[in-house]
Design a protein around this motif. Sequence first.
Motif, short mmCIF file in Angstrom:
data_model
loop_
_atom_site.label_atom_id
_atom_site.label_comp_id
_atom_site.label_asym_id
_atom_site.label_seq_id
_atom_site.Cartn_x
_atom_site.Cartn_y
_atom_site.Cartn_z
N UNK A 124 0.82 -1.21 0.00
CA UNK A 124 0.00 0.00 0.00
C UNK A 124 0.86 1.26 0.00
N UNK A 125 2.03 1.22 0.61
CA UNK A 125 2.84 2.43 0.73
C UNK A 125 3.27 2.98 -0.64
N UNK A 126 3.49 2.12 -1.62
CA UNK A 126 3.85 2.59 -2.95
C UNK A 126 2.73 3.40 -3.58
N UNK A 127 1.49 2.91 -3.45
CA UNK A 127 0.34 3.67 -3.98
C UNK A 127 0.15 4.97 -3.22
N UNK A 128 0.29 4.91 -1.89
CA UNK A 128 0.10 6.11 -1.08
C UNK A 128 1.17 7.15 -1.39
N UNK A 129 2.40 6.70 -1.61
CA UNK A 129 3.48 7.65 -1.94
C UNK A 129 3.24 8.32 -3.28
N UNK A 130 2.79 7.53 -4.27
CA UNK A 130 2.50 8.14 -5.59
C UNK A 130 1.31 9.08 -5.51
N UNK A 131 0.29 8.73 -4.73
CA UNK A 131 -0.87 9.60 -4.59
C UNK A 131 -0.53 10.83 -3.77
N UNK A 132 0.44 10.72 -2.88
CA UNK A 132 0.82 11.82 -2.03
C UNK A 132 1.79 12.80 -2.65
N UNK A 133 2.41 12.44 -3.75
CA UNK A 133 3.33 13.39 -4.38
C UNK A 133 2.56 14.30 -5.30
N UNK A 134 3.13 15.43 -5.57
CA UNK A 134 2.45 16.44 -6.37
C UNK A 134 2.42 16.02 -7.83
N UNK A 135 1.22 15.91 -8.38
CA UNK A 135 1.06 15.53 -9.80
C UNK A 135 0.95 16.77 -10.64
N UNK A 136 1.57 16.74 -11.80
CA UNK A 136 1.48 17.89 -12.70
C UNK A 136 0.95 17.49 -14.07
N UNK A 137 0.30 16.33 -14.16
CA UNK A 137 -0.22 15.90 -15.44
C UNK A 137 -1.68 16.30 -15.62
N UNK A 138 -2.03 16.69 -16.79
CA UNK A 138 -3.43 16.97 -17.15
C UNK A 138 -3.61 16.61 -18.59
#
Length: 138
Positions: A124-138
């Motif tokens: 779960x930590x891998x998903x949480x880390x990716x969701x917790x980082x700032x995304x800049x895609x649109x």
Amino acid sequence: MITLTDSQKIGIGLTGFGVFFLFFGMMLFFDKALLAIGNILFVVGLAFVIGLERTFRFFFQKHKMKATSFFLGGVLIVLIGWPIVGVVLEFYGFFLLFRGFFPVVIGFIRRIPILGSLLNLPFISGFADRAGESNSMV
């Protein structure tokens, strides 16, 4: 302590009922009526909580028009009578609209004793880390 106006209290209740009806509508195999009621209550409750002007500014920012189109288009499609397609579009639009809040939510959940330890599990930590980082895609 946070003080809330009466309209904000009403908005929180409407939003809560909207989420309940959306969840209940999905549990009952995408019941059109419950999903429509949930969508209307959620959007109206959001407007009560943050105000009409701020709601309008949030949804109709230039860089959020794609997300708003998906979200409100999904609401419209549910109201027309195609609940599965509408809910899929709504979830995608909701994700695009509110993805800026995900790092804050993940950080908050990590501080809660039991939920924080669940987020630190290896898978779960891998998903949480990716969701917790700032995304800049649109």
